[in-house]
Design a protein around this motif. Structure first.
Motif, PDB file in Angstrom:
ATOM      1  N   MET A  32       0.817  -1.186   0.000  1.00 12.18           N
ATOM      2  CA  MET A  32       0.000   0.000   0.000  1.00 12.18           C
ATOM      3  C   MET A  32       0.864   1.254   0.000  1.00 12.18           C
ATOM      4  O   MET A  32       0.585   2.196  -0.719  1.00 12.18           O
ATOM      5  N   TRP A  33       1.924   1.247   0.820  1.00 12.82           N
ATOM      6  CA  TRP A  33       2.763   2.444   0.889  1.00 12.82           C
ATOM      7  C   TRP A  33       3.555   2.637  -0.385  1.00 12.82           C
ATOM      8  O   TRP A  33       3.902   3.769  -0.729  1.00 12.82           O
ATOM      9  N   GLY A  34       3.825   1.542  -1.117  1.00  3.45           N
ATOM     10  CA  GLY A  34       4.520   1.682  -2.394  1.00  3.45           C
ATOM     11  C   GLY A  34       3.676   2.425  -3.406  1.00  3.45           C
ATOM     12  O   GLY A  34       4.155   3.322  -4.104  1.00  3.45           O
ATOM     13  N   ALA A  35       2.391   2.072  -3.490  1.00  2.48           N
ATOM     14  CA  ALA A  35       1.485   2.770  -4.412  1.00  2.48           C
ATOM     15  C   ALA A  35       1.292   4.211  -3.982  1.00  2.48           C
ATOM     16  O   ALA A  35       1.209   5.113  -4.824  1.00  2.48           O
ATOM     17  N   PHE A  36       1.233   4.422  -2.671  1.00  5.01           N
ATOM     18  CA  PHE A  36       1.047   5.781  -2.191  1.00  5.01           C
ATOM     19  C   PHE A  36       2.282   6.628  -2.446  1.00  5.01           C
ATOM     20  O   PHE A  36       2.177   7.824  -2.696  1.00  5.01           O
ATOM     21  N   SER A  37       3.468   6.019  -2.408  1.00  3.23           N
ATOM     22  CA  SER A  37       4.679   6.792  -2.698  1.00  3.23           C
ATOM     23  C   SER A  37       4.753   7.154  -4.178  1.00  3.23           C
ATOM     24  O   SER A  37       5.267   8.215  -4.530  1.00  3.23           O
ATOM     25  N   VAL A  38       4.223   6.297  -5.052  1.00  2.00           N
ATOM     26  CA  VAL A  38       4.161   6.639  -6.474  1.00  2.00           C
ATOM     27  C   VAL A  38       3.209   7.812  -6.686  1.00  2.00           C
ATOM     28  O   VAL A  38       3.515   8.752  -7.417  1.00  2.00           O
ATOM     29  N   LEU A  39       2.058   7.763  -6.007  1.00  2.00           N
ATOM     30  CA  LEU A  39       1.114   8.874  -6.084  1.00  2.00           C
ATOM     31  C   LEU A  39       1.740  10.161  -5.535  1.00  2.00           C
ATOM     32  O   LEU A  39       1.559  11.246  -6.088  1.00  2.00           O
ATOM     33  N   GLY A  40       2.506  10.035  -4.456  1.00  2.00           N
ATOM     34  CA  GLY A  40       3.194  11.192  -3.890  1.00  2.00           C
ATOM     35  C   GLY A  40       4.258  11.750  -4.819  1.00  2.00           C
ATOM     36  O   GLY A  40       4.469  12.960  -4.889  1.00  2.00           O
ATOM     37  N   ALA A  41       4.948  10.856  -5.552  1.00  2.00           N
ATOM     38  CA  ALA A  41       5.959  11.320  -6.507  1.00  2.00           C
ATOM     39  C   ALA A  41       5.306  12.090  -7.649  1.00  2.00           C
ATOM     40  O   ALA A  41       5.842  13.109  -8.108  1.00  2.00           O
ATOM     41  N   ILE A  42       4.151  11.620  -8.097  1.00  2.00           N
ATOM     42  CA  ILE A  42       3.427  12.352  -9.135  1.00  2.00           C
ATOM     43  C   ILE A  42       2.984  13.714  -8.607  1.00  2.00           C
ATOM     44  O   ILE A  42       3.119  14.733  -9.286  1.00  2.00           O
ATOM     45  N   ALA A  43       2.467  13.731  -7.382  1.00  2.00           N
ATOM     46  CA  ALA A  43       2.039  14.996  -6.779  1.00  2.00           C
ATOM     47  C   ALA A  43       3.221  15.938  -6.595  1.00  2.00           C
ATOM     48  O   ALA A  43       3.084  17.156  -6.796  1.00  2.00           O
ATOM     49  N   LEU A  44       4.369  15.394  -6.234  1.00  2.00           N
ATOM     50  CA  LEU A  44       5.562  16.234  -6.090  1.00  2.00           C
ATOM     51  C   LEU A  44       5.991  16.807  -7.439  1.00  2.00           C
ATOM     52  O   LEU A  44       6.415  17.964  -7.524  1.00  2.00           O
ATOM     53  N   GLY A  45       5.867  16.014  -8.499  1.00  2.00           N
ATOM     54  CA  GLY A  45       6.161  16.526  -9.840  1.00  2.00           C
ATOM     55  C   GLY A  45       5.228  17.645 -10.241  1.00  2.00           C
ATOM     56  O   GLY A  45       5.655  18.661 -10.810  1.00  2.00           O
ATOM     57  N   VAL A  46       3.934  17.486  -9.941  1.00  2.00           N
ATOM     58  CA  VAL A  46       2.953  18.542 -10.221  1.00  2.00           C
ATOM     59  C   VAL A  46       3.283  19.781  -9.407  1.00  2.00           C
ATOM     60  O   VAL A  46       3.238  20.913  -9.909  1.00  2.00           O
ATOM     61  N   LEU A  47       3.651  19.565  -8.139  1.00  2.00           N
ATOM     62  CA  LEU A  47       3.998  20.677  -7.254  1.00  2.00           C
ATOM     63  C   LEU A  47       5.199  21.452  -7.783  1.00  2.00           C
ATOM     64  O   LEU A  47       5.175  22.685  -7.845  1.00  2.00           O
ATOM     65  N   ILE A  48       6.228  20.751  -8.192  1.00  2.00           N
ATOM     66  CA  ILE A  48       7.428  21.427  -8.712  1.00  2.00           C
ATOM     67  C   ILE A  48       7.117  22.150 -10.017  1.00  2.00           C
ATOM     68  O   ILE A  48       7.568  23.278 -10.242  1.00  2.00           O
ATOM     69  N   GLY A  49       6.317  21.507 -10.884  1.00  2.00           N
ATOM     70  CA  GLY A  49       5.945  22.158 -12.140  1.00  2.00           C
ATOM     71  C   GLY A  49       5.153  23.430 -11.925  1.00  2.00           C
ATOM     72  O   GLY A  49       5.404  24.460 -12.573  1.00  2.00           O
TER      73      GLY A  49
END
Length: 130
Positions: free
Chosen positions: A1-18
């Protein structure tokens, strides 16, 4: 579960940086910061929780983290209601989930110990039935 959530967090971090690079400070950016904060909060709390549990005075640290988490939540609540957001609230949104998990950290360590005890009792009871 935390692996999928970390992928979602990485996408959110990419959106945040963009969005940060484009200087588009809006609700999407704040939401991405909160989601990215949740993805890094568990590893930070997993390290900080047992560290806080080893201290003699756990209650003051839990209280400080709970007050910081409450203040961060109130700031985020009022910022989500406005059209534009304040720049520093992006950092607050990133750190708010960590404050909540650090406030619960010593209790999560105790919960993990009790959860292990329940599994041990369950396996012992299943052995008795044979």
């Amino acid at each position: 579960m935390w692996g999928a959530f970390s992928v979602l967090g990485a996408i959110a971090l990419g959106v945040l940086i963009g969005l940060w690079m484009k200087k588009k400070f809006n609700r999407v950016m704040l939401g991405a910061a909160v989601i990215a904060g949740f993805s890094v909060a568990y590893p930070i709390a997993e390290f900080g929780g047992p560290l806080l549990a080893t201290l003699d005075q756990v209650a003051p640290w839990v209280a400080v983290n709970l007050v910081l988490a409450s203040i961060a939540s109130v700031l985020l609540w009022f910022d989500f209601q406005e059209k534009g957001i304040k720049k520093f609230n992006v950092i607050v949104g990133f750190l708010a989930p960590t404050f909540f998990l650090l406030a619960a950290g010593p209790f999560l360590v105790a919960w993990d110990l009790v959860g292990g005890l329940g599994t041990g009792v369950e396996s012992a009871l299943s052995q008795m039935g044979r």
